[in-house]
Every structure is written in structure tokens, then in C-alpha cells.
Design a protein around this motif. Structure first.
Motif, PDB file in Angstrom:
ATOM      1  N   TYR A  23      -5.275 -60.232  86.730  1.00 31.41           N
ATOM      2  CA  TYR A  23      -6.417 -59.331  86.581  1.00 31.41           C
ATOM      3  C   TYR A  23      -7.181 -59.631  85.287  1.00 31.41           C
ATOM      4  O   TYR A  23      -8.421 -59.610  85.261  1.00 31.41           O
TER       5      TYR A  23
ATOM      6  N   ASN B 104     -23.243 -51.662  91.418  1.00 27.63           N
ATOM      7  CA  ASN B 104     -22.826 -52.150  92.729  1.00 27.63           C
ATOM      8  C   ASN B 104     -23.500 -53.475  93.061  1.00 27.63           C
ATOM      9  O   ASN B 104     -22.871 -54.404  93.589  1.00 27.63           O
TER      10      ASN B 104
ATOM     11  N   VAL C 201     -11.928 -53.286  89.970  1.00 29.52           N
ATOM     12  CA  VAL C 201     -11.586 -51.882  90.201  1.00 29.52           C
ATOM     13  C   VAL C 201     -10.594 -51.412  89.146  1.00 29.52           C
ATOM     14  O   VAL C 201     -10.742 -50.334  88.557  1.00 29.52           O
ATOM     15  N   TYR C 202      -9.587 -52.227  88.895  1.00 26.84           N
ATOM     16  CA  TYR C 202      -8.546 -51.868  87.925  1.00 26.84           C
ATOM     17  C   TYR C 202      -9.135 -51.633  86.534  1.00 26.84           C
ATOM     18  O   TYR C 202      -8.871 -50.605  85.893  1.00 26.84           O
TER      19      TYR C 202
ATOM     20  N   HIS D  61     -12.198 -51.032  85.621  1.00 23.50           N
ATOM     21  CA  HIS D  61     -13.116 -49.884  85.565  1.00 23.50           C
ATOM     22  C   HIS D  61     -12.337 -48.566  85.493  1.00 23.50           C
ATOM     23  O   HIS D  61     -12.675 -47.684  84.700  1.00 23.50           O
ATOM     24  N   ARG D  62     -11.305 -48.445  86.288  1.00 24.98           N
ATOM     25  CA  ARG D  62     -10.547 -47.192  86.303  1.00 24.98           C
ATOM     26  C   ARG D  62      -9.764 -46.996  85.010  1.00 24.98           C
ATOM     27  O   ARG D  62      -9.641 -45.870  84.521  1.00 24.98           O
TER      28      ARG D  62
ATOM     29  N   ASP E  70     -15.774 -44.978  87.524  1.00 28.24           N
ATOM     30  CA  ASP E  70     -15.555 -45.055  88.965  1.00 28.24           C
ATOM     31  C   ASP E  70     -15.571 -46.508  89.415  1.00 28.24           C
ATOM     32  O   ASP E  70     -16.145 -47.380  88.757  1.00 28.24           O
ATOM     33  N   SER E  71     -14.956 -46.753  90.543  1.00 28.35           N
ATOM     34  CA  SER E  71     -14.943 -48.107  91.096  1.00 28.35           C
ATOM     35  C   SER E  71     -16.362 -48.556  91.435  1.00 28.35           C
ATOM     36  O   SER E  71     -17.126 -47.814  92.055  1.00 28.35           O
TER      37      SER E  71
ATOM     38  N   VAL F 191     -16.969 -50.927  93.439  1.00 28.28           N
ATOM     39  CA  VAL F 191     -16.877 -51.595  94.740  1.00 28.28           C
ATOM     40  C   VAL F 191     -17.162 -50.587  95.842  1.00 28.28           C
ATOM     41  O   VAL F 191     -16.373 -49.670  96.092  1.00 28.28           O
ATOM     42  N   THR F 192     -18.284 -50.759  96.494  1.00 29.87           N
ATOM     43  CA  THR F 192     -18.698 -49.850  97.555  1.00 29.87           C
ATOM     44  C   THR F 192     -18.594 -50.540  98.917  1.00 29.87           C
ATOM     45  O   THR F 192     -18.161 -51.688  99.023  1.00 29.87           O
TER      46      THR F 192
END
Length: 317
Positions: free
Chosen positions: A36, A59, A87-88, A90-91, A96-97, A99-100
């Protein structure tokens, strides 16, 4: 009386935040976090080169980045790992993720157009394993160790990371064979653990109990790794996962197979293929291998002979 009363120290807000972060990161294996970090570094560099914000990322930025990865010939599996890294990070940073559904649609579309199939190592059969066990071209104690890694690895159907992480204390010999305690593995990052029973083998050369005891006669009874690297026959510390792959490749080469088609995972795939072909059934096989999903288990069914584990043959036309 009061001088004996000790007021407990209350952790600072900063120390609690650091501990929360440490615990959150612990849900992932160290290797996953390393991947990652590498993928995140690549994304940050790309954003800098294209004058875009990386954290938080829009996005549209993620969609363009994923499209760029695929356009440059990166595999879909690689693109998915990059997405997981975004995603990792960002969280972890409290965002928020990014990735939409639009980003996931790019991956789905690429999969449909490319039809990429995962590169799977060929499965080793019991017959091949028996032949390998008698042809390992190595002196002692390498011979006993390599044979034990092959037979034990096949019989337990463990991943190479789990094989090398075992300690001598994780093995218990019984009248029925041996019990192997697995403390942690890929599908059990929480470390709940499980035990699997390995019975005595029908043939001496492929009996996992006998070959492991033969290795232990060389290894000795001191606590520590079940398998260790050998440096001129001397204990070189816990075995590396790459050594398991090299042992498999040497063994398949010794019986004239193309070693490029085989690796450490050939042992696990071989067990699943042979167990299902022998009629063990998916439930018992998954219980032994630790698979939580039967769909994933079925990916390990890799017979070279299309007439083995054949449903048409089973109905007796």
C-alpha cells in the motif's frame, strides 16, 4: 491513607490517537501495508506531475489515475491493489473513500474487454509428489528438510508464509498422526487460529508424519522454527518463503517437469485438486485448507487431465 492512593495516569489525546492509528493499521498484514505504501507513493507522484491533489483526491482524479494505469499495460489485479491503497490511506487520514461507482465501472469494463485470467501455478499430483520424494538430488540434512517441506506442505495445504511461520511447539504427535496448530494466516488476520489433523500416510515416502519426524531427527528438539534455512548444513534461522518455492521448483525439475509452471502454491492447489478428485467433498476440503468461501476453493481445482474429477465420468454412462 491518602498518601497510598495513586491516581491513574490518563493518556493524552495525542497518545490515544497514535494508539488508535496503530490498532487500525494492525488489521492488515505487514506485507500488505508495504505494498500500500509503494502504491500510494506512485499515486502521489502521479498527482504531483499532473497538478492534482492526492489527499483528499477527487473522484475524477482517481478515475484518471486508474485509466492511466490500465492504458500503460498494468494488470487489472494491480489496478485493484492501487485502488485499495488509495482507500486505505484516505480512511487512515480521516477522509471518505475517493473510489465511487464510476471508478469501479472502469475496472469492470476493463475486465470484460480484456478477459484477464489470473496466472495460476500448476497443481502437483500425489503421483508426482511420490516420485519427487524419492528423487530429491540433495545430501543430508537438505534431503530430509526438503522432503519434509514438500510432503508437509502438501498434506497441510498451507501457504508458504504459514509453513515458515510454524514453530516446533505448533506440532503435536498423536496416535492418529499429528495435530498442527496455525496461529495466524492470510484468511485469519485476527489471529483466532485453528488446528488441523494430519493422519499417517499410506505410503512411507509420502507419509507426512514419518518424513517430518525424519527431519526433526536432524533438526533437534530445541524450541524455535519448525523449518529453518541451512547454511552449509548449519541452522541459518527461520526459513524464508522464497526457499519453499525453490524447494518445489527443484523437486519438479528432478522429475522432468517445467519448473516455470510450478511454485510453492502448487502444493496447496495440488491438495485441493487431489482431495476433490478423491471425493472428499468441498466442505471437508475447505475445513482442512481454511477456505471460508467455496467459490475461492474452486479456483484451486486445477487438474491437468480433463478426465480426472470429471462429473460425466462419475455418472457412469
Amino acid at each position: 491513607m491518602l498518601e497510598h492512593f495513586v491516581i491513574p495516569t490518563i493518556p493524552s489525546r495525542d497518545s490515544l490517537s497514535e494508539e488508535s492509528l496503530r490498532l487500525a493499521r494492525s488489521i492488515h498484514a505487514a506485507r500488505t501495508l508495504t505494498e500500500y505504501a509503494s502504491d500510494w507513493g506512485g499515486f502521489v507522484t502521479w498527482c504531483t506531475q499532473n497538478a492534482r491533489d492526492s489527499l483528499p483526491a477527487a473522484n475524477e482524479t482517481v478515475a484518471r489515475y486508474v485509466t492511466d494505469l490500465l492504458t500503460r499495460g498494468r494488470k487489472i489485479k494491480t489496478a485493484k491493489r492501487h485502488i485499495a491503497a488509495l482507500v486505505y490511506h484516505h480512511r487512515i487520514a480521516g477522509f471518505d473513500s475517493p473510489v465511487t461507482a464510476d471508478v469501479r465501472a472502469i475496472i469492470t469494463g476493463a475486465q470484460r474487454l480484456r478477459g484477464e485470467q489470473p496466472q495460476q501455478k500448476a497443481a502437483i499430483t500425489v503421483g508426482q509428489l511420490r516420485e519427487m520424494a524419492t528423487r530429491i538430488p540433495r545430501p543430508e540434512p537438505y534431503l530430509s528438510r526438503d522432503r519434509a517441506v514438500l510432503i508437509f506442505g502438501f498434506a497441510t495445504a498451507l501457504r508458504r508464509s504459514s509453513i515458515v511461520s510454524l514453530d516446533l511447539d505448533d506440532i503435536k504427535f498423536t496416535g492418529g498422526g499429528m495435530i498442527v496448530s496455525i496461529r495466524r494466516e492470510k484468511q485469519d488476520q485476527a489471529g483466532v487460529g485453528r488446528m488441523i489433523g494430519i493422519p499417517w500416510g499410506a505410503a512411507e515416502e509420502t507419509c507426512p508424519v514419518r518424513v517430518l519426524k525424519r527431519w526433526l531427527a536432524w533438526r533437534g528438539s530445541e524450541a524455535g522454527p519448525l523449518f529453518f534455512g541451512l547454511n552449509h548444513g548449519i541452522n541459518g534461522g527461520r526459513m524464508h518463503t522464497n526457499t519453499v518455492a525453490r524447494i518445489v521448483k527443484r523437486a519438479v525439475d528432478s522429475i522432468g517437469l517445467d519448473q516455470s509452471r510450478y511454485g510453492a502454491h502448487s502444493l496447496r492447489a495440488g491438495f485441493v485438486t487431489e482431495a476433490l478428485a478423491a471425493g472428499a467433498g468441498e466442505i471437508l476440503t475447505a475445513r482442512h485448507t481454511g477456505h471460508r468461501s467455496l467459490t475461492t476453493l474452486r479456483l484451486y481445482l486445477r487438474p491437468d487431465d480433463p478426465f480426472r474429477a470429471n462429473a460425466c465420468a462419475a455418472i457412469g454412462l
